[in-house]
Each structure stands twice: as C-alpha cells, then as structure tokens.
Design a protein around this motif. Structure first.
Motif, PDB file in Angstrom:
ATOM      1  N   ASP A 263      -9.249   0.558  -1.758  1.00  0.00           N
ATOM      2  CA  ASP A 263      -9.621   1.656  -0.818  1.00  0.00           C
ATOM      3  C   ASP A 263      -8.870   2.798  -1.045  1.00  0.00           C
ATOM      4  OD1 ASP A 263     -11.753  -0.078  -0.043  1.00  0.00           O
ATOM      5  OD2 ASP A 263     -10.681  -0.636   1.876  1.00  0.00           O
ATOM      6  N   HIS A 264      -7.614   2.704  -1.223  1.00  0.00           N
ATOM      7  CA  HIS A 264      -6.689   3.804  -1.146  1.00  0.00           C
ATOM      8  C   HIS A 264      -6.973   4.495  -2.507  1.00  0.00           C
ATOM      9  CE1 HIS A 264      -2.938   6.110  -0.579  1.00  0.00           C
ATOM     10  NE2 HIS A 264      -2.638   5.894  -2.026  1.00  0.00           N
ATOM     11  N   VAL A 265      -7.077   3.932  -3.685  1.00  0.00           N
ATOM     12  CA  VAL A 265      -7.500   4.774  -4.925  1.00  0.00           C
ATOM     13  C   VAL A 265      -8.845   5.488  -4.703  1.00  0.00           C
ATOM     14  CG1 VAL A 265      -7.970   4.204  -7.543  1.00  0.00           C
ATOM     15  CG2 VAL A 265      -5.848   3.234  -6.352  1.00  0.00           C
TER      16      VAL A 265
ATOM     17  N   GLY B 238      -6.335  -0.779   6.343  1.00  0.00           N
ATOM     18  CA  GLY B 238      -7.344   0.130   6.218  1.00  0.00           C
ATOM     19  C   GLY B 238      -7.098   1.400   7.133  1.00  0.00           C
ATOM     20  N   LYS B 239      -5.848   1.354   7.654  1.00  0.00           N
ATOM     21  CA  LYS B 239      -5.500   2.618   8.414  1.00  0.00           C
ATOM     22  C   LYS B 239      -4.857   3.753   7.796  1.00  0.00           C
ATOM     23  CE  LYS B 239      -4.782  -0.330  12.390  1.00  0.00           C
ATOM     24  NZ  LYS B 239      -4.085  -1.211  13.147  1.00  0.00           N
ATOM     25  N   PRO B 240      -5.098   4.848   8.054  1.00  0.00           N
ATOM     26  CA  PRO B 240      -4.431   6.034   7.454  1.00  0.00           C
ATOM     27  C   PRO B 240      -2.905   5.664   7.233  1.00  0.00           C
ATOM     28  CG  PRO B 240      -5.915   6.860   9.116  1.00  0.00           C
ATOM     29  CD  PRO B 240      -5.899   5.386   9.244  1.00  0.00           C
ATOM     30  N   ILE B 241      -2.409   6.219   6.175  1.00  0.00           N
ATOM     31  CA  ILE B 241      -1.107   6.012   5.895  1.00  0.00           C
ATOM     32  C   ILE B 241      -0.174   7.304   6.799  1.00  0.00           C
ATOM     33  CG2 ILE B 241       0.863   6.067   4.365  1.00  0.00           C
ATOM     34  CD1 ILE B 241      -1.182   5.477   2.296  1.00  0.00           C
TER      35      ILE B 241
ATOM     36  N   LEU C  56      -4.902  14.595   2.571  1.00  0.00           N
ATOM     37  CA  LEU C  56      -4.722  13.778   1.678  1.00  0.00           C
ATOM     38  C   LEU C  56      -3.502  12.683   2.234  1.00  0.00           C
ATOM     39  CD1 LEU C  56      -4.752  12.900  -1.300  1.00  0.00           C
ATOM     40  CD2 LEU C  56      -3.150  14.438  -2.130  1.00  0.00           C
ATOM     41  N   SER C  57      -2.937  13.004   2.892  1.00  0.00           N
ATOM     42  CA  SER C  57      -2.030  12.121   3.729  1.00  0.00           C
ATOM     43  C   SER C  57      -2.630  11.185   4.540  1.00  0.00           C
ATOM     44  CB  SER C  57      -1.037  13.168   4.889  1.00  0.00           C
ATOM     45  OG  SER C  57      -0.336  12.205   5.628  1.00  0.00           O
ATOM     46  N   ALA C  58      -4.057  11.311   5.122  1.00  0.00           N
ATOM     47  CA  ALA C  58      -4.712  10.328   5.661  1.00  0.00           C
ATOM     48  C   ALA C  58      -5.275   9.254   4.549  1.00  0.00           C
ATOM     49  CB  ALA C  58      -5.908  11.084   6.428  1.00  0.00           C
ATOM     50  N   ALA C  59      -4.967   9.335   3.591  1.00  0.00           N
ATOM     51  CA  ALA C  59      -5.560   8.002   2.659  1.00  0.00           C
ATOM     52  C   ALA C  59      -5.238   6.672   3.346  1.00  0.00           C
ATOM     53  CB  ALA C  59      -4.809   8.122   1.434  1.00  0.00           C
ATOM     54  N   PRO C  60      -6.061   5.806   3.066  1.00  0.00           N
ATOM     55  CA  PRO C  60      -5.880   4.600   3.693  1.00  0.00           C
ATOM     56  C   PRO C  60      -4.717   3.849   3.160  1.00  0.00           C
ATOM     57  CG  PRO C  60      -8.060   4.349   2.533  1.00  0.00           C
ATOM     58  CD  PRO C  60      -7.438   5.895   2.412  1.00  0.00           C
ATOM     59  N   GLY C  61      -4.187   2.906   4.076  1.00  0.00           N
ATOM     60  CA  GLY C  61      -3.198   1.800   3.397  1.00  0.00           C
ATOM     61  C   GLY C  61      -3.377   0.577   4.298  1.00  0.00           C
ATOM     62  N   ALA C  62      -2.319   0.110   4.425  1.00  0.00           N
ATOM     63  CA  ALA C  62      -2.421  -1.289   5.125  1.00  0.00           C
ATOM     64  C   ALA C  62      -3.403  -1.443   6.290  1.00  0.00           C
ATOM     65  CB  ALA C  62      -0.942  -1.677   5.510  1.00  0.00           C
TER      66      ALA C  62
ATOM     67  N   ASN D  73       2.198   4.512   8.945  1.00  0.00           N
ATOM     68  CA  ASN D  73       1.864   3.290   8.461  1.00  0.00           C
ATOM     69  C   ASN D  73       2.430   3.067   7.150  1.00  0.00           C
ATOM     70  OD1 ASN D  73       0.262   0.894   7.826  1.00  0.00           O
ATOM     71  ND2 ASN D  73      -1.664   1.779   7.500  1.00  0.00           N
ATOM     72  N   ASP D  74       3.953   2.463   7.286  1.00  0.00           N
ATOM     73  CA  ASP D  74       4.878   2.465   6.521  1.00  0.00           C
ATOM     74  C   ASP D  74       4.910   0.961   5.879  1.00  0.00           C
ATOM     75  OD1 ASP D  74       6.712   3.489   4.931  1.00  0.00           O
ATOM     76  OD2 ASP D  74       8.350   3.098   6.332  1.00  0.00           O
ATOM     77  N   VAL D  75       3.857   0.476   5.507  1.00  0.00           N
ATOM     78  CA  VAL D  75       3.917  -0.732   4.799  1.00  0.00           C
ATOM     79  C   VAL D  75       3.893  -0.490   3.464  1.00  0.00           C
ATOM     80  CG1 VAL D  75       2.672  -2.957   4.458  1.00  0.00           C
ATOM     81  CG2 VAL D  75       2.442  -1.815   6.646  1.00  0.00           C
ATOM     82  N   PRO D  76       4.948  -1.077   2.363  1.00  0.00           N
ATOM     83  CA  PRO D  76       4.913  -0.864   1.187  1.00  0.00           C
ATOM     84  C   PRO D  76       3.760  -1.320   0.380  1.00  0.00           C
ATOM     85  CG  PRO D  76       7.040  -1.934   1.852  1.00  0.00           C
ATOM     86  CD  PRO D  76       5.990  -1.756   3.012  1.00  0.00           C
ATOM     87  N   MET D  77       3.264  -0.547  -0.634  1.00  0.00           N
ATOM     88  CA  MET D  77       2.119  -0.775  -1.447  1.00  0.00           C
ATOM     89  C   MET D  77       2.197  -2.295  -1.998  1.00  0.00           C
ATOM     90  SD  MET D  77       0.060   1.436  -4.116  1.00  0.00           S
ATOM     91  CE  MET D  77      -1.078   2.290  -3.292  1.00  0.00           C
ATOM     92  N   ASP D  78       3.251  -2.853  -2.442  1.00  0.00           N
ATOM     93  CA  ASP D  78       3.333  -4.062  -2.920  1.00  0.00           C
ATOM     94  C   ASP D  78       3.059  -5.280  -1.819  1.00  0.00           C
ATOM     95  OD1 ASP D  78       5.757  -4.092  -1.554  1.00  0.00           O
ATOM     96  OD2 ASP D  78       6.896  -4.588  -2.994  1.00  0.00           O
TER      97      ASP D  78
END
Length: 135
Positions: free
Chosen positions: A32-34, A114-117, A106-112, A18-23
C-alpha cells in the motif's frame, strides 16, 4: 519553475507520528505504501511536476579522493548511522510553497495499520546558477 529534492529518511529525521519501522510492517502495508508513492509520482508526471525519484537500499559507503595515483578511500557501510536516506524525488514546481505542499502530501503515505506515517521529509532547492557578470 524551480527544482526541489524531497528526501525520505530511514532514520535521522524527527520521528514520524506513525513511527513503526518498515521491517515490522505487513506485506500488504508495504504494498500500500509503495502504491501510494507510485500514484503520487504518476499524478505529478501528468501535471509536469515530476522529474525523477528512486528508493534507496540502506547499505552504502563513503568515498573520498586520497591523492594523485592513489585509490579512493572508502569507509562503510554504516548500517548503524543515525541518518540513512530511504529515497528521493525531484520535483519541478512554480514555488517553494508548492514544494512544501507536495512534501506534506507525500508525508501522508500509509504505513503500519494503513494509517498515514506523517513522516518528516527534507525539502531542498537545487542550487541555481550564479548570475553572469559582464563588464
């Protein structure tokens, strides 16, 4: 117990699934990630496996010694560099296998969305003291 450093990269590691930049994340996705990171650390604190961890800002500089009586030399910051560390966590676990297990979680933290990164984390053991030689 052995200590390991888990490194999170802004970039420089292999691309996450899930390679969407955090910005480009929404404020809710960032929160949610934090929260996931904080909950993960709290759980490891309870088990005695958490030592420390911090998020890092992307700016920084390289510094080196330049000789007696001379000020240190600095270069940077390098916002364009290919490798930027986003943060780190130090864990103290029973085995390398446990360190890898926790890094995977830890790699499964949510990102864009709400899906795991599914981001790649670097797992580095702390260098242990060399054996004492007595004669």
């Amino acid at each position: 117990m052995a200590k390991y450093l888990l490194l999170k990269h802004y970039r420089g590691a292999p691309a996450a699934i899930n390679d969407v930049p955090m910005d480009r994340w929404t404020q809710e996705e960032i929160s949610d990630h934090v929260q996931y990171m904080n909950d993960f650390a709290a759980r490891l604190e309870e088990s005695g496996e958490f030592v420390d961890g911090q998020a890092l800002a992307p700016e920084g500089a390289w510094v080196r010694y330049d000789g007696e009586g001379r000020p240190p030399v600095t270069d940077g910051p390098f916002a364009e560099t290919k490798d930027l560390i986003a943060g780190w966590m130090v864990i103290d676990v029973d085995s390398y296998e446990r360190a890898v297990e926790l890094a995977g979680e830890l790699s499964a933290a949510p990102g864009a969305g709400g899906k795991p990164i599914h981001e790649w984390l670097e797992v580095r053991p702390f260098l242990s003291a060399p054996p004492t030689i007595t004669e």
